[in-house]
Scaffold this motif. Structure first.
Motif, PDB file in Angstrom:
ATOM      1  N   ARG A   1       0.830  -1.206   0.000  1.00 49.72           N
ATOM      2  CA  ARG A   1       0.000   0.000   0.000  1.00 49.72           C
ATOM      3  C   ARG A   1       0.866   1.257   0.000  1.00 49.72           C
ATOM      4  O   ARG A   1       0.599   2.221  -0.727  1.00 49.72           O
ATOM      5  N   PHE A   2       1.925   1.246   0.802  1.00 45.45           N
ATOM      6  CA  PHE A   2       2.856   2.375   0.894  1.00 45.45           C
ATOM      7  C   PHE A   2       3.505   2.638  -0.468  1.00 45.45           C
ATOM      8  O   PHE A   2       3.553   3.780  -0.943  1.00 45.45           O
ATOM      9  N   ASP A   3       3.988   1.576  -1.109  1.00 46.95           N
ATOM     10  CA  ASP A   3       4.637   1.712  -2.415  1.00 46.95           C
ATOM     11  C   ASP A   3       3.657   2.250  -3.456  1.00 46.95           C
ATOM     12  O   ASP A   3       4.031   3.071  -4.309  1.00 46.95           O
TER      13      ASP A   3
ATOM     14  N   THR B   1       1.534  10.365  -3.736  1.00 51.98           N
ATOM     15  CA  THR B   1       0.852  10.739  -2.496  1.00 51.98           C
ATOM     16  C   THR B   1       1.806  10.596  -1.318  1.00 51.98           C
ATOM     17  O   THR B   1       2.255   9.490  -1.009  1.00 51.98           O
ATOM     18  N   PRO B   2       2.154  11.695  -0.635  1.00 57.29           N
ATOM     19  CA  PRO B   2       3.056  11.623   0.521  1.00 57.29           C
ATOM     20  C   PRO B   2       2.493  10.671   1.578  1.00 57.29           C
ATOM     21  O   PRO B   2       1.315  10.768   1.933  1.00 57.29           O
ATOM     22  N   SER B   3       3.319   9.748   2.063  1.00 54.34           N
ATOM     23  CA  SER B   3       2.821   8.740   2.993  1.00 54.34           C
ATOM     24  C   SER B   3       3.883   8.358   4.016  1.00 54.34           C
ATOM     25  O   SER B   3       5.088   8.538   3.797  1.00 54.34           O
TER      26      SER B   3
ATOM     27  N   LEU C   1       0.588   1.149   8.042  1.00 50.10           N
ATOM     28  CA  LEU C   1       0.492  -0.120   8.767  1.00 50.10           C
ATOM     29  C   LEU C   1      -0.579  -0.049   9.853  1.00 50.10           C
ATOM     30  O   LEU C   1      -1.386  -0.978  10.008  1.00 50.10           O
ATOM     31  N   ALA C   2      -0.596   1.053  10.593  1.00 53.93           N
ATOM     32  CA  ALA C   2      -1.593   1.226  11.648  1.00 53.93           C
ATOM     33  C   ALA C   2      -2.999   1.246  11.062  1.00 53.93           C
ATOM     34  O   ALA C   2      -3.940   0.668  11.625  1.00 53.93           O
TER      35      ALA C   2
END
Length: 229
Positions: free
Chosen positions: A161-163, A170-172, A178-179
């Protein structure tokens, strides 16, 4: 070859939507992203001031607004499926972290689920469909001929999801992603209305260490078995 209904369920960011899209394209079936329908409904609630950090979702207002929420899909010029909310392409907006943070609280509302499940069942009345979500094989299409339950560890799903968010610009923050995934897992599996669970007759696909090609090989083999004869 007979047409069947294919239900792919699984946890958030387990890759079920990607594999469902690819499978539908390979076998010439219609693809429906049920999760996008809940995300579009969540976006409507956010836009109309129906969410608050203090009081949560304004359930009464959202239920009253359901008849005004029209969700459909189009194929974009790049051949990807986009979600329309009342005629507006909201594909990018519904994938952001704000919607991700609110979609599970919206999705637990029974009236929201009933409304969207009815729409989903209309999409699949003629079979020849691949639909992914969290209750497709248990609630939407309990008689689906092919059911798949996708799972992977929270950490692997958060990295995916982060990648994806970074790739879209989109800044993440990984820990925040994870939370969010862990919180959604808890809400999805403990809600009273159509909780996320594996259908008894579903094939379990643990894709922690599987490539997309390996996953597709498994799905195509299962499809051939279900449509044989």
């Amino acid at each position: 070859m007979k047409k069947i209904t294919i239900a792919i369920d699984g946890f958030s960011s387990s890759g079920k939507s990607t594999m469902a899209k690819q499978l539908a394209k390979k076998i010439g079936y219609v693809y429906v992203d049920s999760g996008a329908m809940y995300r579009a409904t969540t976006l409507y609630a956010l836009r109309h001031g129906m969410t608050s950090k203090d009081s949560g979702v304004d359930t009464t207002s959202l239920i009253a607004a359901l008849p005004d929420i029209h969700i459909s899909f189009i194929i974009a010029p790049d051949e990807t499926q986009h979600t329309l909310l009342n005629g507006e392409d909201v594909e990018k907006e519904i994938r952001g972290m704000e919607v991700s943070g609110w979609v599970s609280p919206v999705a637990v509302i029974p009236e929201v689920r009933h409304y969207l499940v009815e729409l989903q069942q209309q999409y699949g009345k003629d079979k020849g469909i691949v639909m992914d979500g969290r209750d497709i094989g248990t609630t939407v299409f309990p008689d689906a001929e092919m059911k798949v339950f996708v799972q992977a560890s929270p950490e692997v799903r958060a990295k995916r999801r982060f990648d994806e968010l970074i790739e879209k610009g989109t800044p993440s923050d990984f820990e925040a992603v994870l939370a969010n995934i862990k919180e959604r897992d808890h809400i999805d599996t403990t809600r009273k209305e159509s909780p996320l669970r594996k259908a008894e007759d579903a094939f379990v696909l643990d894709n922690d260490r599987m490539s997309r090609d390996e996953q597709m090989e498994v799905l195509l083999k299962l499809f051939e078995e279900k449509t044989r004869g």
